[in-house]
Design an enzyme around this catalytic site. Structure first.
Site: not given
Ligand code: ACO
Length: 431
Positions: A309, A366
């Site tokens: 998140h 979610d």
């Molecule tokens: N699975 C694996 N790796 C992940 C995940 C994941 N679900 N989420 C983040 N990471 C990793 C990224 O690859 C990144 O790694 P790095 O630092 O080695 O490059 C690090 O964790 C940080 O991730 P970001 O993408 O920079 O985090 P951001 O805050 O931009 O994204 C988000 C947050 C979009 C929710 C992301 O965690 C994601 O895509 N999750 C899966 C989708 C999801 O569940 N979305 C629902 C969100 S809640 C809602 O809207 C109600």
């Protein structure tokens, strides 16, 4: 609530400086007000993804991502989940205070008496292919409300704004159920005003003309809880979209339709649908380990849906509530879903894996909501629609707050231009 403290910023290359005041809210870190930065130094700020940028002041919802705190109008989500109802929460978000009994009765009456769709709106559904995604139908149907209620609506009139809020909260379940029924070829159902909000929705979804619907009260209770948890989440992508569209003076139906499309993406509200599809793909607990390996592989775009998140870096308080609810609902409805075993194994494996621990990637709301929706018989494509029904209360509360805030301006971010330098036009023959 402007704080007299100042942050001084010096641009050493030009020796121009700016004194930037700090702006404090009731809770949370103070923000540096950079409104004069460009005038003082000739610089913009650069913050793609808005990781450090507050786009507005708001009195609706507060999140502390490090401590896992979520408050609606100051009330902790745990207390609202335990004691309130979705409709009461919607009132709270809109009005700032919990309703007295007479205020709630009047609100409930108003919402119940705006639940019907205009008969002409039904014709719109006929224009969609039978397997159109319900989010596409929902966005289009909500945008079309502009055509029904636009001419007599002034966004500057508080009474008109309130009426639009009631209409949206009231009609959303009717439209959502119509999207589902159209996709399965069932006749559309009229809303029954003698039922409560969530019950009414479940009847519109599942009741067929040929027999009465026997609804387990656990289903309505679970859905009401999910709606409470999804009702608002401060300046997330879809709410910020509603505010950006609203800042142009666009009508509320167009603004909320934009929010619906922003919600649809798998990084946001579309994650609940994506979680379930991913759990189905993983299939059995034995395959969890390989899914974890894929999620960690930087050469693979695969992510664990329902994990991580932007704001919550400790735990998502909604996920905690919903996790408990998930087990309870499945037990009470007598559902034995093998996907829950996959989900539990995935959660356990991720929570002890260094990759997820170091990046503070916890299950979000979610991760569990899809399993509950599935147990309630709601089809996977409708999951994000469920989210949209609940979030409409938050979106419209923000839209109203924006219009009540004096001096609100059109939202207009700046950019770092990375294109070609200025150059002369080349006639076709010389290219
Ligand atoms: N699975 C694996 N790796 C992940 C995940 C994941 N679900 N989420 C983040 N990471 C990793 C990224 O690859 C990144 O790694 P790095 O630092 O080695 O490059 C690090 O964790 C940080 O991730 P970001 O993408 O920079 O985090 P951001 O805050 O931009 O994204 C988000 C947050 C979009 C929710 C992301 O965690 C994601 O895509 N999750 C899966 C989708 C999801 O569940 N979305 C629902 C969100 S809640 C809602 O809207 C109600």
């Amino acid at each position: 609530m402007s704080d007299p403290k100042i942050v001084k910023l010096l641009d050493e290359s030009s020796n121009r400086s700016s004194e930037l005041p700090l702006v404090s809210g009731t809770l949370g870190p103070a923000c540096i007000d950079i409104g004069t930065l460009y005038k003082d130094t000739g610089h913009f700020t650069y913050d793609p993804g808005f990781g450090s940028t507050a786009s507005t002041k708001s009195a609706i919802t507060y999140i502390d991502g490090d401590k896992g705190v979520l408050l609606y109008r100051g009330y902790p989500i745990e207390q609202l989940a335990e004691n309130s109802s979705f409709l009461e929460v919607a009132y709270l978000l809109l009005n700032g205070e919990l309703p007295k009994p007479a205020e709630f009765a009047s609100f409930e009456h108003d919402v119940s008496h705006h639940t019907m769709m205009h008969e002409s709106l039904k014709n719109f559904f006929q224009g969609f292919h039978h397997d159109a995604h319900p989010m596409a139908m929902l966005a289009a149907a909500v945008a079309s409300l502009s055509a029904f209620y636009h001419d007599d609506l002034s966004v500057d009139d508080p009474a008109d704004r309130k009426l639009a809020a009631i209409r949206l909260i009231a009609k959303m379940p009717t439209i959502a159920a119509a999207c589902y029924r159209y996709s399965v070829g069932w006749p559309l159902r009229y809303p029954r005003n003698n039922l409560e909000y969530v019950d009414r929705f479940l009847h519109m979804m599942f009741e067929v003309p040929s027999e009465p619907l026997q609804m387990n009260p656990v289903a309505a209770k679970a859905l009401d809880l999910l709606f409470i948890l999804h009702a608002d989440h401060e300046q997330n992508a879809s709410t910020s979209t509603v505010r950006l569209v609203g800042s142009t003076g666009a009508n509320p139906y167009a603004s909320i339709a934009a929010g619906i499309t922003a919600l649809w993406g798998p990084a946001h509200g579309g994650a609940n649908e994506a979680v379930l599809k991913q759990l189905e793909e993983i299939g059995t607990p034995d395959n969890v380990e390989s899914a974890i390996l894929r999620a960690k592989d930087k050469n693979d775009s695969f992510r664990l849906m329902g994990f991580g998140h932007r704001v919550y870096k400790n735990f998502d308080p909604r996920a905690k509530i919903i996790r408990e609810m998930c087990h309870k609902v499945l037990a009470e409805l007598g559902v034995n879903d093998p996907l829950l075993d996959v989900a539990m194994k995935l959660e356990e494996a991720a929570l002890k894996d260094d990759y997820f621990v170091e990046r503070k990637l916890y299950p979000n709301v979610d991760f569990y909501s899809g399993i509950i929706y599935k147990a309630l018989g709601i089809p996977t494509e409708m999951f994000t629609v469920m989210f949209a029904i609940a979030r409409t209360s938050g979106w419209i509360a923000h839209w109203i707050e924006q219009h009540e805030t004096p001096g609100s301006r059109i939202g207009r971010p700046r950019q770092v231009y990375t294109g070609a330098d200025v150059r002369d036009y080349v006639p076709t023959a010389r290219r």
